[in-house]
Design a protein around this motif. Sequence first.
Motif, mmCIF file in Angstrom:
data_model
loop_
_atom_site.group_PDB
_atom_site.id
_atom_site.type_symbol
_atom_site.label_atom_id
_atom_site.label_comp_id
_atom_site.label_asym_id
_atom_site.label_seq_id
_atom_site.Cartn_x
_atom_site.Cartn_y
_atom_site.Cartn_z
ATOM 1 N N ASP A 3 -20.073 -24.441 16.656
ATOM 2 C CA ASP A 3 -21.273 -25.273 16.707
ATOM 3 C C ASP A 3 -21.308 -26.012 18.029
ATOM 4 N N SER A 4 -22.527 -26.243 18.534
ATOM 5 C CA SER A 4 -22.630 -27.043 19.752
ATOM 6 C C SER A 4 -22.204 -28.464 19.422
ATOM 7 N N GLN A 5 -21.597 -29.129 20.379
ATOM 8 C CA GLN A 5 -21.125 -30.492 20.193
ATOM 9 C C GLN A 5 -21.689 -31.372 21.297
ATOM 10 N N THR A 6 -21.904 -32.635 20.979
ATOM 11 C CA THR A 6 -22.458 -33.565 21.960
ATOM 12 C C THR A 6 -21.613 -34.817 22.002
ATOM 13 N N VAL A 7 -21.400 -35.354 23.198
ATOM 14 C CA VAL A 7 -20.692 -36.611 23.355
ATOM 15 C C VAL A 7 -21.457 -37.465 24.348
ATOM 16 N N ARG A 8 -21.457 -38.761 24.178
ATOM 17 C CA ARG A 8 -22.032 -39.690 25.129
ATOM 18 C C ARG A 8 -20.910 -40.522 25.735
ATOM 19 N N SER A 9 -20.936 -40.648 27.038
ATOM 20 C CA SER A 9 -19.923 -41.430 27.733
ATOM 21 C C SER A 9 -20.602 -42.611 28.400
ATOM 22 N N GLU A 10 -20.498 -43.784 27.816
ATOM 23 C CA GLU A 10 -21.122 -44.976 28.392
ATOM 24 C C GLU A 10 -20.456 -45.301 29.714
ATOM 25 N N ASP A 11 -21.226 -45.468 30.749
ATOM 26 C CA ASP A 11 -20.705 -45.640 32.093
ATOM 27 C C ASP A 11 -21.394 -46.838 32.727
ATOM 28 N N ALA A 12 -21.404 -47.958 32.000
ATOM 29 C CA ALA A 12 -22.153 -49.129 32.463
ATOM 30 C C ALA A 12 -21.586 -49.689 33.757
ATOM 31 N N ALA A 13 -20.288 -49.432 34.019
ATOM 32 C CA ALA A 13 -19.697 -49.931 35.257
ATOM 33 C C ALA A 13 -20.361 -49.302 36.479
ATOM 34 N N ALA A 14 -20.942 -48.130 36.280
ATOM 35 C CA ALA A 14 -21.782 -47.488 37.299
ATOM 36 C C ALA A 14 -21.100 -47.376 38.649
ATOM 37 N N GLY A 15 -20.004 -46.546 38.686
ATOM 38 C CA GLY A 15 -19.474 -46.142 39.970
ATOM 39 C C GLY A 15 -20.480 -45.209 40.631
ATOM 40 N N PRO A 16 -20.144 -44.652 41.773
ATOM 41 C CA PRO A 16 -21.112 -43.812 42.484
ATOM 42 C C PRO A 16 -21.679 -42.685 41.637
ATOM 43 N N ILE A 17 -20.800 -41.925 40.922
ATOM 44 C CA ILE A 17 -21.336 -40.841 40.117
ATOM 45 C C ILE A 17 -22.012 -41.387 38.872
ATOM 46 N N GLY A 18 -21.520 -42.500 38.343
ATOM 47 C CA GLY A 18 -22.184 -43.089 37.182
ATOM 48 C C GLY A 18 -23.605 -43.500 37.513
ATOM 49 N N ALA A 19 -23.789 -44.053 38.694
ATOM 50 C CA ALA A 19 -25.142 -44.449 39.084
ATOM 51 C C ALA A 19 -26.048 -43.246 39.206
ATOM 52 N N SER A 20 -25.502 -42.126 39.704
ATOM 53 C CA SER A 20 -26.334 -40.937 39.868
ATOM 54 C C SER A 20 -26.678 -40.290 38.543
ATOM 55 N N LEU A 21 -25.857 -40.575 37.520
ATOM 56 C CA LEU A 21 -26.102 -39.976 36.210
ATOM 57 C C LEU A 21 -26.652 -40.996 35.227
ATOM 58 N N ALA A 22 -27.283 -42.045 35.725
ATOM 59 C CA ALA A 22 -27.835 -43.113 34.874
ATOM 60 C C ALA A 22 -26.702 -43.743 34.082
ATOM 61 N N SER A 23 -26.859 -43.921 32.757
ATOM 62 C CA SER A 23 -25.869 -44.692 31.999
ATOM 63 C C SER A 23 -24.997 -43.856 31.087
ATOM 64 N N SER A 24 -25.229 -42.557 30.968
ATOM 65 C CA SER A 24 -24.397 -41.748 30.068
ATOM 66 C C SER A 24 -24.491 -40.275 30.413
ATOM 67 N N TRP A 25 -23.517 -39.529 29.891
ATOM 68 C CA TRP A 25 -23.539 -38.074 29.983
ATOM 69 C C TRP A 25 -23.758 -37.514 28.590
ATOM 70 N N ARG A 26 -24.492 -36.460 28.516
ATOM 71 C CA ARG A 26 -24.650 -35.723 27.266
ATOM 72 C C ARG A 26 -24.026 -34.351 27.472
ATOM 73 N N ILE A 27 -23.021 -34.045 26.704
ATOM 74 C CA ILE A 27 -22.250 -32.817 26.896
ATOM 75 C C ILE A 27 -22.341 -31.958 25.636
#
Length: 403
Positions: A3-27
Motif C-alpha cells: 500500500d502507498s504510505q504517507t508521512v509528514r515531516s514538520e520542518d518549522a525551523a525552516a533551514g534552507p531546504i525546509g524553506a524551499s519545501l514550505a513547512s512539510s514533506w509528503r512522502i
Amino acid sequence: MMDSQTVRSEDAAAGPIGASLASSWRIEVFSDPADVSPDWPRGASGVAQCHAFQTLAFLETWQASYGQSDDIDFCLVEVRDAVGRPVLMVPFIVHRSRSGRVLGFADLGAADYNAPVLFPVEHAWTIAGARRLWTEITALLPAFDLVLLDKMPEKVGSLINPLYLLADKINPESCHLTQLDRPWPEVEKQLQGAKNLRNRARALQRLGACDLVIAQTAEQRGQMLETLLAQKQRRFEETRVPGFDEHPEKRAFFTLGTEIMARAGALHLSALVLDGKMLATYWGLVHGGHYYGLFIGNESGEWSKYSPGRVLHYLLLQHLNATGFVCLDLGIGNEAWKQSVCDVTIPLSMMVEAQTLRGRLSLLWRGLRERLVATSLWQKIRPLKWVILRGWRDKAVGKAFEQ
C-alpha cells in the motif's frame, strides 16, 4: 502490492531546504510503476529532470525482468511539498542477498546513472536538508541491513542531486560521453583514430551496399535484436565472462525492453548492414537529446579487420550529430576504448552505510573481497570458472541430444 504510505515531516525551523519545501514533506511509497502519479515521467517531456533509467518505461522493463525475483521489494518513492508540488521521485529496491537486505536503486547492472527524478525547488539543497529527507524516506521502507547507493551523478540536468550530497565514496567507475552539440569537424577531431575509421568504412562500402540502418518497424527491431543477442553471447564466451545463460534476466531486459521502449519513443536500435548482413548492432535509449549506448555487438572472424563495431559507432556519431542530439553517452565503465572516443568524463559517487550488525559484517567482507579481486592472481583465475561451467553445460546438452 505494498500500500502507498504517507508521512509528514514538520520542518518549522525552516533551514534552507525546509524553506524551499514550505513547512512539510509528503512522502508516498509504491510497489508498482502502474500505481505512481502522472508526475512521474514516462519519457522526456515536462518539467522533471532525470536520466532515461528513471523513466516509467525503463522501470516497467526492469520490473518485468530483473524485478521478477521474490528477493526484491520495489519501493517507488514520491516526495511532495506541503501543497502537493512534486519535489523528487526515486526508484529504490530492497534486495535480499548474501549481504542481508540491501537498500539500493532499481539497477542490478541495468542502469548507468542512479539518481532521483528531480523537480525545480526554490532554494539549494544542503547536506543537512538532504539528510533529514533521507531519514524520513527510509523510515517508510522495508527493513534493511545495508545501504548501497552507487553510480550517483552530482547533477541531474541542471539540478543538484540531493542524494549525491550524502555520498561518502567515489564510485570505482565513471561514465563517458561525446558532446555532439557542435560542428561535426570539431567532434571528429576529438576521436582517436578517426582517419582509420573513415578508411575502414570506405573499405566496407567497396564490398557492397554498406549503410547505417535505424530500426523503424517491429520486424526490423526483432531482426536486429536477435542478431545483437547472438553477437553478445559469442563475445561473452570468447572473453570468458558470464553471459545470458548465467544471467537470463539480462536477456529478458533487452527482449522485453525493445518493444516497451519503442512504444515510449525511447528506443534507438541501429545496425551496420552490408548487403543485408548485419555486421554490428547497437541498442540504445534516447531521452531528450541524450543518447545512451547500452549494448553493442559485432561480427568477428573475417570481419574483425574492418572493426565493424567501431565503424558503427563512428557512423552513429555522425548521424546523431546531424539530427540534433546533444551527446552520445557510453555510460559506466573505464574501458580504454570508451575513453578513446569520448571527450567528457562524468564522475560518480556512492553512499554505503551499515544499519545492522549483519550490515557491518557484510561491509567487512566486501572490503576483503575487493582487495582479493584486485590481485593479479584472481584476474588470471576468474575467467577459468566460466570455461569450466560452459564445458559442463555443453557436455550435458550433448548427452541429452544423444539420448
